[in-house]
Scaffold this motif. Sequence first.
Motif, short mmCIF file in Angstrom:
data_model
loop_
_atom_site.label_atom_id
_atom_site.label_comp_id
_atom_site.label_asym_id
_atom_site.label_seq_id
_atom_site.Cartn_x
_atom_site.Cartn_y
_atom_site.Cartn_z
N GLY A 135 0.83 -1.19 0.00
CA GLY A 135 0.00 0.00 0.00
C GLY A 135 0.86 1.24 0.00
N ALA A 306 -5.36 -2.40 -7.38
CA ALA A 306 -5.73 -1.72 -6.14
C ALA A 306 -7.20 -1.98 -5.83
CB ALA A 306 -5.47 -0.23 -6.25
N THR A 313 -9.29 -0.07 3.66
CA THR A 313 -7.92 0.24 3.27
C THR A 313 -7.69 -0.09 1.79
OG1 THR A 313 -7.15 -0.29 5.50
CG2 THR A 313 -5.49 -0.25 3.76
N GLN A 314 -6.99 0.79 1.10
CA GLN A 314 -6.64 0.50 -0.30
C GLN A 314 -5.41 -0.40 -0.33
OE1 GLN A 314 -4.67 3.40 -3.12
NE2 GLN A 314 -6.73 3.39 -3.98
N ARG A 315 -5.51 -1.52 -1.07
CA ARG A 315 -4.45 -2.53 -1.09
C ARG A 315 -4.15 -2.92 -2.53
NH1 ARG A 315 -7.54 -7.02 2.30
NH2 ARG A 315 -5.48 -7.85 2.82
#
Length: 333
Positions: A135, A306, A313-315
């Motif tokens: 991330g 993404a 949460t952006q992953r």
Amino acid sequence: MERNATQRILLQRITLITLTVLSCAALSTFWSIASAEDRSTPPIAPMPLAHLEDSTALQHDKLAPIAIQQFAHQHALALGSVDGEFNWKKAELSFTPLGPGTHSWLVQATFEEKLIGYMIITATDQGQLKLSEYGLGEQSPYDRELLSHALERQHLSLTMIHADGGELGLRYALPLLAYWKVERPNQEALYIDGTNGDLLPSETLRQIETTSKPMVMIDTYASAISSWFVDSVHMRPTFNPMDNLLWITSKPVKLTRVQDWTRLHKELGIVYSANDLNIFYGGPLPISGYQLWHNKAQSQSVFYVAIGGHTSTQRFVPLDTLLEDGQFYVANP
């Protein structure tokens, strides 16, 4: 009388010469010992962990094997080669094992005491290392604020848990489940999704933990890949897939080639769903970007997508991982 005086003078000279010789010998021995000590314990100059060639510096972190640390630094350097991400090259990396007997490690990158990103590195069943996810920015897959809100909904707090002798642990279940395990004396453990704060089913997580495979020996040679470089990241605004559920009744779209992503990502919102296995992915989730990694030495490319970024949460995770259990849909078919 004259003879006795001469003998006394001669005796004094012999004594003086003897004392001088003994003093010189003592000084010689002292300097020899000091010199030997200097040679045996040279001063250790501080060395930043960003220097991959410095294996001594890497050993300072006892929470991860050397192979994990080297792998993390190699990929941090790759991320630092992208415009706007230069601080990755100078970042300080900290390592946290994700559970006892873990196959995974959380790596947090900080620059000037500010979190600039994270990585999760996993050892496969074959002993090879892979970048399971990463991330950018201050987000973390183990968000303390989300954890606090989740505990409040259970009428708990971190202070209460610690006061009762409880424990809080970071865990990771393949393919992509990052979660907190909250253990309390004489109570069932709580499992909380680290990326969105959802309470996870205890029975499912207990089964995962009891059937987890033992850690394998890491193949250091196979994991020593230092020639990765990455393209610029492509981003789009995030959205909530639950605002319009028409995508559920539509057919999934094929997104297995870079060309497919280049076309659809610019024009349409894309949703990822693993259906019955969404618990392991935190889905359904919006697709909010992508980034392509290259390895010239192995003629290999890895496409990272993404997921999240709106209410979670952006992953960035490998496309192949997502394709194992889920499919992609156009958000507004």
